[in-house]
Design an enzyme around this catalytic site. Structure first.
Site, PDB file in Angstrom:
ATOM      1  N   GLY A  51       0.830  -1.221   0.000  1.00 14.98           N
ATOM      2  CA  GLY A  51       0.000   0.000   0.000  1.00 14.98           C
ATOM      3  C   GLY A  51       0.851   1.251   0.000  1.00 14.98           C
ATOM      4  N   ALA A  52       1.914   1.231  -0.850  1.00 11.53           N
ATOM      5  CA  ALA A  52       2.873   2.344  -0.818  1.00 11.53           C
ATOM      6  C   ALA A  52       2.497   3.476  -1.766  1.00 11.53           C
ATOM      7  CB  ALA A  52       4.271   1.822  -1.177  1.00 11.53           C
ATOM      8  N   SER A  53       1.385   3.350  -2.484  1.00 10.61           N
ATOM      9  CA  SER A  53       1.112   4.354  -3.516  1.00 10.61           C
ATOM     10  C   SER A  53       0.607   5.665  -2.948  1.00 10.61           C
ATOM     11  CB  SER A  53       0.114   3.800  -4.525  1.00 10.61           C
ATOM     12  OG  SER A  53      -1.109   3.550  -3.896  1.00 10.61           O
ATOM     13  N   SER A  70      -4.223   0.154  14.116  1.00  9.56           N
ATOM     14  CA  SER A  70      -4.988   1.359  14.435  1.00  9.56           C
ATOM     15  C   SER A  70      -5.379   1.344  15.910  1.00  9.56           C
ATOM     16  CB  SER A  70      -6.238   1.394  13.565  1.00  9.56           C
ATOM     17  OG  SER A  70      -7.113   2.382  14.003  1.00  9.56           O
ATOM     18  N   TYR A 100     -13.571  -3.424  10.412  1.00 16.90           N
ATOM     19  CA  TYR A 100     -12.268  -2.747  10.408  1.00 16.90           C
ATOM     20  C   TYR A 100     -11.596  -2.899  11.777  1.00 16.90           C
ATOM     21  CZ  TYR A 100      -8.854   1.005  10.157  1.00 16.90           C
ATOM     22  OH  TYR A 100      -7.692   1.717  10.194  1.00 16.90           O
TER      23      TYR A 100
HETATM   24  N1  LIG Z   1      -5.997   7.203   7.693  1.00 15.51           N
HETATM   25  C1  LIG Z   1      -6.270   6.939   8.954  1.00 15.51           C
HETATM   26  O1  LIG Z   1      -6.877   7.740   9.638  1.00 15.51           O
HETATM   27  C2  LIG Z   1      -5.773   5.654   9.567  1.00 15.51           C
HETATM   28  C3  LIG Z   1      -5.855   5.530  10.951  1.00 15.51           C
HETATM   29  C4  LIG Z   1      -5.400   4.364  11.547  1.00 15.51           C
HETATM   30  C5  LIG Z   1      -4.868   3.348  10.768  1.00 15.51           C
HETATM   31  N2  LIG Z   1      -4.811   3.484   9.414  1.00 15.51           N
HETATM   32  C6  LIG Z   1      -4.244   2.339   8.655  1.00 15.51           C
HETATM   33  O2  LIG Z   1      -3.172   2.779   7.851  1.00 15.51           O
HETATM   34  C7  LIG Z   1      -3.090   1.968   6.686  1.00 15.51           C
HETATM   35  C8  LIG Z   1      -2.984   2.852   5.459  1.00 15.51           C
HETATM   36  O3  LIG Z   1      -4.142   3.642   5.418  1.00 15.51           O
HETATM   37  P1  LIG Z   1      -4.256   5.023   4.633  1.00 15.51           P
HETATM   38  O4  LIG Z   1      -5.031   5.925   5.491  1.00 15.51           O
HETATM   39  O5  LIG Z   1      -2.912   5.450   4.147  1.00 15.51           O
HETATM   40  O6  LIG Z   1      -5.195   4.582   3.439  1.00 15.51           O
HETATM   41  P2  LIG Z   1      -5.193   5.008   1.904  1.00 15.51           P
HETATM   42  O7  LIG Z   1      -4.805   6.434   1.754  1.00 15.51           O
HETATM   43  O8  LIG Z   1      -6.496   4.569   1.378  1.00 15.51           O
HETATM   44  O9  LIG Z   1      -4.054   4.097   1.278  1.00 15.51           O
HETATM   45  C9  LIG Z   1      -4.220   2.716   1.261  1.00 15.51           C
HETATM   46  C10 LIG Z   1      -3.070   2.103   0.516  1.00 15.51           C
HETATM   47  O10 LIG Z   1      -3.306   0.717   0.420  1.00 15.51           O
HETATM   48  C11 LIG Z   1      -3.317   0.339  -0.955  1.00 15.51           C
HETATM   49  N3  LIG Z   1      -4.324  -0.673  -1.199  1.00 15.51           N
HETATM   50  C12 LIG Z   1      -5.647  -0.556  -1.010  1.00 15.51           C
HETATM   51  N4  LIG Z   1      -6.253  -1.703  -1.373  1.00 15.51           N
HETATM   52  C13 LIG Z   1      -5.293  -2.531  -1.819  1.00 15.51           C
HETATM   53  C14 LIG Z   1      -5.283  -3.835  -2.329  1.00 15.51           C
HETATM   54  N5  LIG Z   1      -6.409  -4.523  -2.482  1.00 15.51           N
HETATM   55  N6  LIG Z   1      -4.118  -4.397  -2.678  1.00 15.51           N
HETATM   56  C15 LIG Z   1      -2.959  -3.713  -2.543  1.00 15.51           C
HETATM   57  N7  LIG Z   1      -2.897  -2.475  -2.067  1.00 15.51           N
HETATM   58  C16 LIG Z   1      -4.052  -1.882  -1.703  1.00 15.51           C
HETATM   59  C17 LIG Z   1      -3.646   1.608  -1.720  1.00 15.51           C
HETATM   60  O11 LIG Z   1      -3.038   1.608  -3.025  1.00 15.51           O
HETATM   61  P3  LIG Z   1      -3.861   1.296  -4.374  1.00 15.51           P
HETATM   62  O12 LIG Z   1      -5.179   1.962  -4.262  1.00 15.51           O
HETATM   63  O13 LIG Z   1      -2.990   1.837  -5.452  1.00 15.51           O
HETATM   64  O14 LIG Z   1      -3.935  -0.167  -4.418  1.00 15.51           O
HETATM   65  C18 LIG Z   1      -2.942   2.656  -0.867  1.00 15.51           C
HETATM   66  O15 LIG Z   1      -1.599   2.758  -1.226  1.00 15.51           O
HETATM   67  C19 LIG Z   1      -4.319   1.079   6.669  1.00 15.51           C
HETATM   68  O16 LIG Z   1      -3.965  -0.207   7.102  1.00 15.51           O
HETATM   69  C20 LIG Z   1      -5.243   1.743   7.680  1.00 15.51           C
HETATM   70  O17 LIG Z   1      -6.044   0.812   8.294  1.00 15.51           O
HETATM   71  C21 LIG Z   1      -5.239   4.616   8.794  1.00 15.51           C
END
Ligand SMILES: NC(=O)c1ccc[n+]([C@@H]2O[C@H](COP(=O)([O-])OP(=O)(O)OC[C@H]3O[C@@H](n4cnc5c(N)ncnc54)[C@H](OP(=O)(O)O)[C@@H]3O)[C@@H](O)[C@H]2O)c1
Length: 636
Positions: free
Chosen positions: A291-293, A421, A435
């Site tokens: 999920g590095a994008s 989280s 989640y």
């Molecule tokens: N944002 C928050 O408030 C928050 C809080 C606590 C924890 N987190 C955790 O942090 C992590 C990253 O979250 P984020 O907020 O950065 O979310 P995000 O902005 O939606 O990014 C998610 C990343 O995961 C990749 N991804 C999604 N579905 C995928 C799949 N089926 N296969 C491979 N890659 C996939 C996406 O890339 P592509 O779309 O290009 O595949 C993107 O790079 C998650 O595990 C989330 O639970 C986030």
């Protein structure tokens, strides 16, 4: 004695509140400082990048000095007395900052090891002995408070100090993790176009109210603080708002461009220096980031690149990955491979592992970051979505940890980071049920894995952020209360810094943000489960009028939409890639890995179970997986 003890406890509480995850220094070098030329520098090269780089040694902060030979550093440092004094002052300030960070880490870590019931007793112990407050001056309560503090110290000494000693340190370019001064963080800037996603009537963004509002809310500073009053009619003209918004975005673009130039210049300088002084260190293997994008994953990839760790970037959006890999190669000089994979499909995690094996890439760091969340009651979600989320958030991270963890155990070094989280620590948040359940799975897996991998010197860390802005997750739950709490949402950059540092140090659990730590360590143990559930549910749901805070979005939506016609699906979002990454500098194609074949399918379409011996470890001796026996050379 009593005064000293109270002062120490007060210091402890203060340092917990002032958390240590701010960026270590205001890093970006000014363009002016880069363009001043130093008399001691060799500025004979003619290309434009090296003109900038030739004066790096006269600039602060001192991170380029890490790359220079000691002779160069000494000569340039003493070039002028005022510069020398300035630098001496800056270095003293840097040491003080490092000392403060050490203290914060120590106290915060001690605090994390306090038993849950200790907090009231600890507070009682803080009250001066001579103040005879009934109930609070109870000597038994004081003794319990002090005893719990002692238990925290013992627990910390066992868990952190002993475990960190047993971990095998990674061969990093900056070996002292606490004192490392890294190059600037390459920010992601918003696109320069005005968002016209919510079209009112006209496609012209200057007259499109919804587009302007959305953009203003999205990119203006302090948007979370002010978004609650965004319904109040804005007193200024729309034209002015659009101009202001454009100027803000241009400033962000410009900031990114300056940092980009500086980093490319640093690479030029580094290449010249490396030609003179060959690096004889054993290289570190790759860090695989899922999920590095975008979002937190992108920030973690940039942070790892700042530590000069080569990367394998995994996600579905290959264009974004390639752009990021190009940026990281240009700016930080690290090797980057990209791999397109959808981890929400069965067996893809195994194929990712196989692909890296076949490409001969040794993975020393695994970051399980990819994850999604869907908001709503679980029984209304399509089964396909439920399966995909389980597969992505839980299954893939467990499978990747198993496969890469086995490699690390065999090599006796490595780190695994789970991006979990805070919601995983709460027993069930309605509307985020699946989640929070998958995140609880990750928390539990990480802590157990950390204990299991300790004898082999492999560190496992569980990062538990709260609300993180500028991510897709934040956009999906934009009207939730937590985004409106001032200073609560954190930037992905801060989360990445805290997470990567903790991972390199081998800490087991890390909770960024004092508000989250307060929730996890004080509110959660102190309150009954129903109450801390209510706090979490209130934070992750839209604000409602008092006495209607029932958190039944499915029911409410049903009632509201009863007589309405179904809404048409939202149009697809336009890609902003061109604006994100249209940067100057050489563009190289990163090493593109191709995902291995799918496992065999039967004629009737049913999937055959994958033979584990086919996937991995078949080239290892089965004895390798056995437990180490005390007294043998395997046992540490
Ligand atoms: N944002 C928050 O408030 C928050 C809080 C606590 C924890 N987190 C955790 O942090 C992590 C990253 O979250 P984020 O907020 O950065 O979310 P995000 O902005 O939606 O990014 C998610 C990343 O995961 C990749 N991804 C999604 N579905 C995928 C799949 N089926 N296969 C491979 N890659 C996939 C996406 O890339 P592509 O779309 O290009 O595949 C993107 O790079 C998650 O595990 C989330 O639970 C986030």
């Amino acid at each position: 004695m009593s005064f000293c003890r109270n002062a120490a406890l007060l210091l402890l509480i203060l340092t917990i509140c002032v958390n240590g995850e701010r960026p270590s220094s205001s890093l970006p070098l000014s363009r002016r400082s880069l363009q001043q030329s130093s008399p001691n520098d060799d500025s004979s090269s003619t290309n434009d990048k090296s003109i900038v780089s030739s004066s790096f040694s006269s600039a602060w902060p001192p991170w380029p000095f890490n790359l220079l030979s000691p002779t160069t550093t000494t000569t340039t440092t003493r070039s002028s007395s005022s510069g020398w004094k300035n630098r001496a002052w800056q270095q003293t300030r840097q040491s003080l900052k490092v000392a403060a960070r050490h203290t914060q880490q120590l106290t915060s870590s001690l605090y994390m090891h306090l038993p849950p019931a200790a907090h009231p007793f600890l507070m009682i112990a803080c009250i001066p002995r001579h103040q005879k407050i009934p109930l609070f001056s109870n000597p038994l309560a004081r003794s319990i408070g002090l005893a719990s503090m002692g238990m925290a110290i013992v627990s910390w000494a066992h868990c952190d100090w002993y475990r960190q000693k047993s971990l095998v340190p990674l061969p990093l370019v900056y070996p002292d993790v606490h004192r490392a001064i890294l190059p600037p963080f390459l920010p992601e800037t918003p696109p320069l176009e005005v968002n016209t996603r919510n079209k009112d009537s006209s496609p012209d963004p200057t007259t499109n109210r919804a587009g302007i509002e959305e953009n203003r809310n999205q990119w203006l500073p302090f948007r979370h603080k002010w978004s609650s009053i965004s319904k109040i009619p804005w007193p200024l003209s729309r034209r002015w708002q659009t101009m202001r918004q454009k100027r803000h975005m241009q400033r962000l673009q410009e900031r990114r461009r300056v940092i980009y130039d500086e980093l490319v210049a640093l690479q030029t300088l580094k290449r010249q220096q490396t030609m003179k002084h060959e690096d004889t260190k054993e290289p570190l293997g790759y860090a695989l980031v899922t999920g590095a994008s975008k979002g937190i994953g992108r920030a973690i990839a940039v942070e790892l690149a700042r530590w000069e760790i080569p990367l394998i970037l995994v996600a579905r959006n290959i264009d974004r990955l390639i752009s990021l890999a190009n940026d990281l190669e240009n700016c930080y000089g690290v090797k980057c491979c990209v791999l397109e994979a959808d981890l929400s499909k069965p067996h893809v995690a195994e194929r990712v592992y196989k692909t890296t094996q076949e490409a001969g890439l040794r993975v020393d760091i695994l970051v399980n970051n990819a994850g999604t969340a869907s908001h709503g009651i679980i029984v209304d979600q399509p089964l396909k979505e439920v399966n995909q989320m389980l597969q992505l958030n839980a299954d893939s991270s467990a499978v990747l940890s198993n496969l890469f963890g086995h490699e690390m155990k065999k090599r006796r070094r490595g780190r695994i980071l789970f991006v979990s989280s805070v919601s995983g620590t709460v027993a069930g948040i309605s509307t985020l049920a699946l989640y929070s359940a998958t995140k609880a799975f990750q928390n539990s897996l990480a802590v157990a894995l950390a204990k299991e991998m300790e004898p082999w010197g492999v560190g496992v860390t569980c990062l538990m952020p709260g609300a993180v802005e500028d991510t897709d997750f934040s956009k999906n739950t934009d009207n939730a209360l937590c985004w409106k709490i001032p200073f609560y949402p954190k930037k992905p950059q801060i989360i990445a810094k805290v997470g990567v540092r903790a991972m390199l140090l081998g800490e087991t659990e890390v909770v960024p943000g004092w508000q989250n730590r307060f929730f996890v360590k004080v509110l959660k143990p102190a309150l009954p489960q129903r109450l801390h559930n209510v706090i979490a549910e209130t934070a992750w749901n839209p604000i409602r009028p008092p006495f209607q805070n029932s958190h039944r979005p499915g029911l409410d939506a049903e009632n509201q939409n009863h007589n309405k016609s179904p809404t048409p699906p939202a149009p697809a979002r336009p890609s902003n890639l061109g604006h994100f990454f249209s940067q100057p500098g050489p563009q190289r194609l990163p090493r593109l890995l191709l995902l291995g074949p799918e496992p065999n399918e039967m004629n009737d379409g049913a999937k055959v179970e994958v033979d584990p011996s086919d996937l991995s470890h078949d080239h290892y001796d089965e004895d390798d997986r056995s437990e180490p026996v005390e007294g043998t050379s395997d046992f540490k």
